[in-house]
Design an enzyme around this catalytic site. Structure first.
Site, PDB file in Angstrom:
ATOM      1  N   ARG A 227      -5.527 -28.142  47.150  1.00 48.66           N
ATOM      2  CA  ARG A 227      -6.314 -27.009  46.904  1.00 48.66           C
ATOM      3  C   ARG A 227      -7.369 -27.366  45.689  1.00 48.66           C
ATOM      4  O   ARG A 227      -6.897 -27.768  44.890  1.00 48.66           O
ATOM      5  CB  ARG A 227      -5.671 -25.800  46.669  1.00 48.66           C
ATOM      6  CG  ARG A 227      -5.574 -25.063  48.007  1.00 48.66           C
ATOM      7  CD  ARG A 227      -6.283 -24.547  48.898  1.00 48.66           C
ATOM      8  NE  ARG A 227      -5.827 -24.036  50.201  1.00 48.66           N
ATOM      9  CZ  ARG A 227      -5.663 -24.739  51.144  1.00 48.66           C
ATOM     10  NH1 ARG A 227      -5.894 -25.824  51.451  1.00 48.66           N
ATOM     11  NH2 ARG A 227      -5.437 -23.888  52.520  1.00 48.66           N
ATOM     12  N   HIS A 275     -12.879 -30.924  53.480  1.00 48.76           N
ATOM     13  CA  HIS A 275     -11.737 -30.324  54.023  1.00 48.76           C
ATOM     14  C   HIS A 275     -11.199 -30.478  55.400  1.00 48.76           C
ATOM     15  O   HIS A 275     -11.231 -29.589  56.301  1.00 48.76           O
ATOM     16  CB  HIS A 275     -12.189 -28.789  54.053  1.00 48.76           C
ATOM     17  CG  HIS A 275     -10.669 -28.129  53.743  1.00 48.76           C
ATOM     18  ND1 HIS A 275     -10.302 -26.665  52.992  1.00 48.76           N
ATOM     19  CD2 HIS A 275      -9.329 -28.116  54.186  1.00 48.76           C
ATOM     20  CE1 HIS A 275      -9.121 -26.210  53.030  1.00 48.76           C
ATOM     21  NE2 HIS A 275      -8.680 -27.168  54.031  1.00 48.76           N
TER      22      HIS A 275
END
Ligand code: NDP
Length: 312
Positions: A227, A275
């Protein structure tokens, strides 16, 4: 009476997941009525969820037996005070295989120094610099959960010495396992490549700060498919500019999509991937959702429950 499932994961996911989910329900022997609307929240037995504004308030779903998250990360859900139902996150083999491929691919890129050859096709025969063998390249795996362990095992199969770090102490074949602050220091101070596969929690936010980047061997590489907020962006940019960190391959960011004017895009020592390290795949994840509903209906424990006190 059929089991009532509310698919609260948005219209695009509904198109992608409706058929695979219905197939998986049938294969699990479940009689399910699934809809992307819930006109009567009291009738909902399970919510299949992805963040995105479909529902923020779980309070009205008083008969809901579990919220089944489509994604692996739950940092945006665990802090929702209205969510009192059991919460399961996604663990599925498609997601894990995708992450293993991403991690191994990017570790090998840096280990082998591939960029120099891909970008250096200039007619000059340079054969004096050889990479070490994988067995001579220590790798840190921060996070030894589903994805971290699978990635670590794939790297050890290639002979990389892998040092792992996790919240609870572990013993895993062929992986040197560490925990706590002293363990982190041990691992970072030896790792030429560090892979971040930690969840985002109060404890892991800004974990990779200036002090910890300075612990690493000069020129070390950071790979972050965990993250974005695990890393202090400004500290990373400063460490890259100073040569302390040789390269950062980043898949996740504080703001996504990464704004076009963010310095990561133009930095010569940063690789941005959007991502895409590992996506939840409808075919494999639908089986996980169906299995959890089967368990709920059979009064068996749910798989992959989130511990909200830990935040993951
Ligand atoms: P898991 O929950 O299975 O594993 C998390 C690991 O992190 C565990 O080993 C845990 O320790 C460790 N950990 C958690 N908090 C701490 C802490 N404070 N200090 C040290 N270690 C800690 O998660 P997954 O492996 O399934 O996924 C990891 C993350 O990957 C997800 O949370 C998500 O953010 C990210 N992800 C990214 C994707 C992408 O496409 N970029 C796709 C999917 C996931 P312990 O074992 O002791 O519990």
């Amino acid at each position: 009476m059929p089991v009532t499932v509310f698919f609260a994961a948005g219209p695009a996911n509904w198109e992608e997941y409706r058929d695979p989910l219905n197939t998986a329900f049938a294969e699990a022997g479940l009689d399910v009525a699934m809809s992307d609307r819930a006109d009567n929240p009291l009738s909902v037995d399970y919510i299949v969820f992805a963040p995105g504004g479909i529902i923020e308030d779980f309070g009205p779903y008083v008969n809901c037996k579990a919220v089944l998250n489509l994604w692996a990360g739950v940092e945006r859900l665990v802090t929702n005070p209205t969510l009192t139902q059991p919460l399961a996150r996604m663990v599925d083999w498609g997601l894990t295989e995708g992450m293993v491929e991403y991690v191994v691919g990017h570790v090998l890129r840096h280990h082998l120094g591939m960029d120099a050859h891909i970008h250096g096709q200039d007619g000059v025969w340079r054969n004096s610099v050889l990479p070490p063998l994988a067995r001579e390249r220590p790798v840190a795996m921060l996070g030894l959960g589903e994805l971290g362990q699978a990635s670590a095992r794939a790297l050890t199969a290639l002979n990389f010495p892998v040092m792992g770090w996790s919240r609870s102490p572990k013993t895993i074949d062929s992986i040197e396992c560490h925990s706590e602050e002293a363990g982190l220091k041990h691992v970072l101070s030896r790792a030429e490549i560090a892979v971040l596969l930690l969840p985002l929690t109060d404890e892991t936010r800004d974990l990779i700060n200036a002090e910890r980047l300075a612990m690493m061997p000069k020129g070390a590489v950071i790979i972050n498919p965990g993250r974005g907020p695990l890393i202090d962006d400004n500290a990373l940019l400063a460490a890259l500019d100073a040569g302390q960190i040789g390269h950062a391959t980043l898949d996740v960011f504080r703001t996504e999509p990464l704004p076009a004017d963010h310095p990561f895009w133009a930095h010569p020592k940063v690789t941005v991937t959007p991502h895409i390290a590992a996506d939840t795949r409808p075919s494999s994840s639908s089986q996980v959702i169906a299995e959890n509903i089967r368990r709920g209906e059979a009064d068996e424990p749910f798989l992959h429950l989130v511990d909200r006190s830990r935040g993951y």
